[in-house]
Every structure is written in structure tokens, then in C-alpha cells.
Design a protein around this motif. Structure first.
Motif, PDB file in Angstrom:
ATOM      1  N   GLY A  98      31.807   0.009 -19.027  1.00 28.37           N
ATOM      2  CA  GLY A  98      30.655   0.647 -18.406  1.00 28.37           C
ATOM      3  C   GLY A  98      29.806   1.329 -19.454  1.00 28.37           C
ATOM      4  O   GLY A  98      29.502   0.738 -20.499  1.00 28.37           O
ATOM      5  N   PHE A  99      29.416   2.579 -19.164  1.00 29.75           N
ATOM      6  CA  PHE A  99      28.614   3.320 -20.139  1.00 29.75           C
ATOM      7  C   PHE A  99      28.984   4.794 -20.109  1.00 29.75           C
ATOM      8  O   PHE A  99      29.469   5.327 -19.112  1.00 29.75           O
ATOM      9  N   LEU A 100      28.759   5.432 -21.250  1.00 28.48           N
ATOM     10  CA  LEU A 100      28.887   6.877 -21.378  1.00 28.48           C
ATOM     11  C   LEU A 100      27.537   7.421 -21.787  1.00 28.48           C
ATOM     12  O   LEU A 100      26.768   6.749 -22.493  1.00 28.48           O
ATOM     13  N   HIS A 109      25.570  -4.511  -5.557  1.00 27.20           N
ATOM     14  CA  HIS A 109      25.344  -4.391  -6.998  1.00 27.20           C
ATOM     15  C   HIS A 109      24.311  -3.308  -7.307  1.00 27.20           C
ATOM     16  O   HIS A 109      23.258  -3.226  -6.659  1.00 27.20           O
ATOM     17  N   ILE A 110      24.620  -2.463  -8.286  1.00 27.14           N
ATOM     18  CA  ILE A 110      23.663  -1.492  -8.814  1.00 27.14           C
ATOM     19  C   ILE A 110      23.669  -1.616 -10.337  1.00 27.14           C
ATOM     20  O   ILE A 110      24.697  -1.365 -10.972  1.00 27.14           O
ATOM     21  N   PRO A 111      22.566  -2.024 -10.958  1.00 28.46           N
ATOM     22  CA  PRO A 111      22.530  -2.128 -12.421  1.00 28.46           C
ATOM     23  C   PRO A 111      22.796  -0.766 -13.066  1.00 28.46           C
ATOM     24  O   PRO A 111      22.410   0.280 -12.533  1.00 28.46           O
ATOM     25  N   PHE A 112      23.450  -0.772 -14.203  1.00 27.81           N
ATOM     26  CA  PHE A 112      23.763   0.482 -14.877  1.00 27.81           C
ATOM     27  C   PHE A 112      22.507   1.280 -15.222  1.00 27.81           C
ATOM     28  O   PHE A 112      22.528   2.513 -15.242  1.00 27.81           O
ATOM     29  N   ASP A 113      21.384   0.577 -15.475  1.00 33.80           N
ATOM     30  CA  ASP A 113      20.185   1.329 -15.861  1.00 33.80           C
ATOM     31  C   ASP A 113      19.532   2.050 -14.677  1.00 33.80           C
ATOM     32  O   ASP A 113      18.573   2.801 -14.857  1.00 33.80           O
ATOM     33  N   ILE A 161      36.173  -1.849  -9.105  1.00 33.26           N
ATOM     34  CA  ILE A 161      35.971  -0.490  -8.613  1.00 33.26           C
ATOM     35  C   ILE A 161      35.253   0.312  -9.688  1.00 33.26           C
ATOM     36  O   ILE A 161      35.577   0.207 -10.879  1.00 33.26           O
ATOM     37  N   PHE A 162      34.288   1.137  -9.265  1.00 36.23           N
ATOM     38  CA  PHE A 162      33.509   1.949 -10.194  1.00 36.23           C
ATOM     39  C   PHE A 162      33.960   3.407 -10.125  1.00 36.23           C
ATOM     40  O   PHE A 162      34.127   3.967  -9.047  1.00 36.23           O
ATOM     41  N   PHE A 163      34.146   4.006 -11.293  1.00 41.42           N
ATOM     42  CA  PHE A 163      34.586   5.396 -11.402  1.00 41.42           C
ATOM     43  C   PHE A 163      33.554   6.204 -12.176  1.00 41.42           C
ATOM     44  O   PHE A 163      32.970   5.716 -13.148  1.00 41.42           O
ATOM     45  N   GLU A 208      32.265  -3.838  -6.272  1.00 39.00           N
ATOM     46  CA  GLU A 208      31.408  -5.020  -6.382  1.00 39.00           C
ATOM     47  C   GLU A 208      32.283  -6.234  -6.674  1.00 39.00           C
ATOM     48  O   GLU A 208      33.234  -6.146  -7.453  1.00 39.00           O
ATOM     49  N   LYS A 209      31.958  -7.362  -6.051  1.00 36.23           N
ATOM     50  CA  LYS A 209      32.628  -8.611  -6.368  1.00 36.23           C
ATOM     51  C   LYS A 209      31.837  -9.329  -7.449  1.00 36.23           C
ATOM     52  O   LYS A 209      30.641  -9.603  -7.294  1.00 36.23           O
TER      53      LYS A 209
END
Length: 205
Positions: free
Chosen positions: A166-168, A127-131, A48-50, A40-41
Motif C-alpha cells: 500500500g502506501f505510507l 475499488h478506491i484508488p490510493f490517490d 482486506i485494507f487496513f 476488494e476482489k
């Protein structure tokens, strides 16, 4: 899972037959996998998302890895790999949502384990929201993002630590915001050639 049948290939992608997942990893047969990278910019920076691999995973527990990935079974095509995104992340995508980055080879080696992959690599850059994530607990325990430029510097050895945010998820699947300083050893040890080709393909997509 170890008894699942996978198609086997030579290093050039020529079909050879089938073998169980256990045999494939024991003997080092080349086989097909599906890799989906989320990017995502944000402002002027690309991220980068992992995924964070679950502590229950047999291989590489707790390490950061490709956003979603999995093996392609003998009766499947690479397009069936979309199920991995839904299963692991709870995100439903269609082929039209993705950009193909081609087939990129990767090898992961550890004692008694040789994972030679012909990776069908795809990119999702929206974009994808974390929720919106609904993680598969036995596979994934969090989602973290890093700056692409900082990740490149980390992988190439120009820097030793970078920030990941991010989130765990706890055992109850509660998402807890997280910010970590990570080193290269906190990532699954993909081949340098694989990582550099993926990054270059991302830049050209």
C-alpha cells in the motif's frame, strides 16, 4: 476526547446509562463503536485494507487496524459512524454504499485500559484508488492491503509472516508506496472471535 459522553450497555446490549470515554475504558463499560472494513476482489483473490495507526496515537500506535473505525457518541446512532470514514480516510460514503455485517462484540485489554465494544460492522467492497485517500494525519499514517486468505492463515497461526502492500504518508502527506512483511504482532490485538466472525460475515455478504 476523553470527556466525550458515550452510551453504556451490559454485555447483552441493554442500555445502562452514559459515561465519559475515559470512564468507559477505565471501568470496562460496554459501548457502541462503528467499524468499516474495505475489501476488494483483484483477479481471483480477495484483499482486506487496513489503516496504519499514527505514531501519535495514545493506544496501539503504528499498528495495522480496521480500515476506519470510531466511537459512537451518546447523542449519535451507529449511522453517524460514517463520519469516521470521511474524517480518517477522506473518503465520502453513504449508507447505501455499505453492507451491514451486524453487531459483533470485541474486547481490547491493556494495563489500565479495557475496551469492551458492541461493534456495528460494515463492509465496503468497491475499488478506491490510493490517490483518492486524504488521511487525517493525527489518526492515520497509511493504508495497507493483504490477501484475505493469507491474513486468515496469519491470524490462525498457520503462517508467521505475510506481505502487506500500500502506501505510507510522510509528515507532508506525501504518499510513498510501501511493501512490508508483517506478523500478527503488527496488528491491533482484536479478539480472535471478532476477527473470525468478521471474516465469516465478509464471505457470506
Amino acid at each position: 476526547m476523553e470527556k466525550e459522553l458515550l452510551k453504556t450497555f451490559d454485555e447483552n446490549g441493554n442500555a445502562r446509562g452514559t459515561a465519559t470515554r475515559a470512564e468507559v475504558h477505565r471501568e470496562g463499560h460496554w459501548h457502541e463503536t462503528f467499524h468499516c472494513w474495505f475489501t476488494e476482489k483483484i483477479g481471483e483473490e480477495h484483499f482486506i485494507f487496513f489503516q496504519v495507526r499514527s505514531s501519535d496515537k495514545k493506544d496501539y500506535p503504528n499498528l495495522l487496524d480496521i480500515t476506519a473505525a470510531g466511537h459512537i457518541l451518546a447523542e449519535e446512532t451507529h449511522l453517524d459512524g460514517l463520519r469516521e470514514v470521511k474524517e480518517e480516510l477522506g473518503i465520502e460514503l453513504s449508507l447505501e454504499d455499505l453492507k451491514s455485517l451486524g453487531v459483533i462484540k470485541d474486547s481490547l485489554k491493556s494495563p489500565g485500559f479495557l475496551d469492551n465494544e458492541l461493534c456495528h460492522v460494515f463492509l465496503y467492497d468497491k475499488h478506491i484508488p490510493f490517490d483518492h485517500y486524504d488521511l487525517q494525519r493525527e489518526e492515520v499514517s497509511g493504508i495497507m492491503m493483504t490477501s484475505m486468505s493469507e491474513f486468515i492463515n496469519l491470524w490462525s497461526g498457520k503462517t508467521q509472516k505475510i506481505k502487506a502492500e500500500g502506501f505510507l504518508s510522510s509528515g507532508e502527506q506525501e504518499k510513498k508506496p510501501s511493501s512490508l512483511l508483517v506478523t500478527k504482532r503488527d496488528f491491533v490485538p482484536h479478539e480472535d472471535s471478532y476477527i473470525y466472525r468478521v471474516i465469516e460475515a465478509m464471505k457470506n455478504s
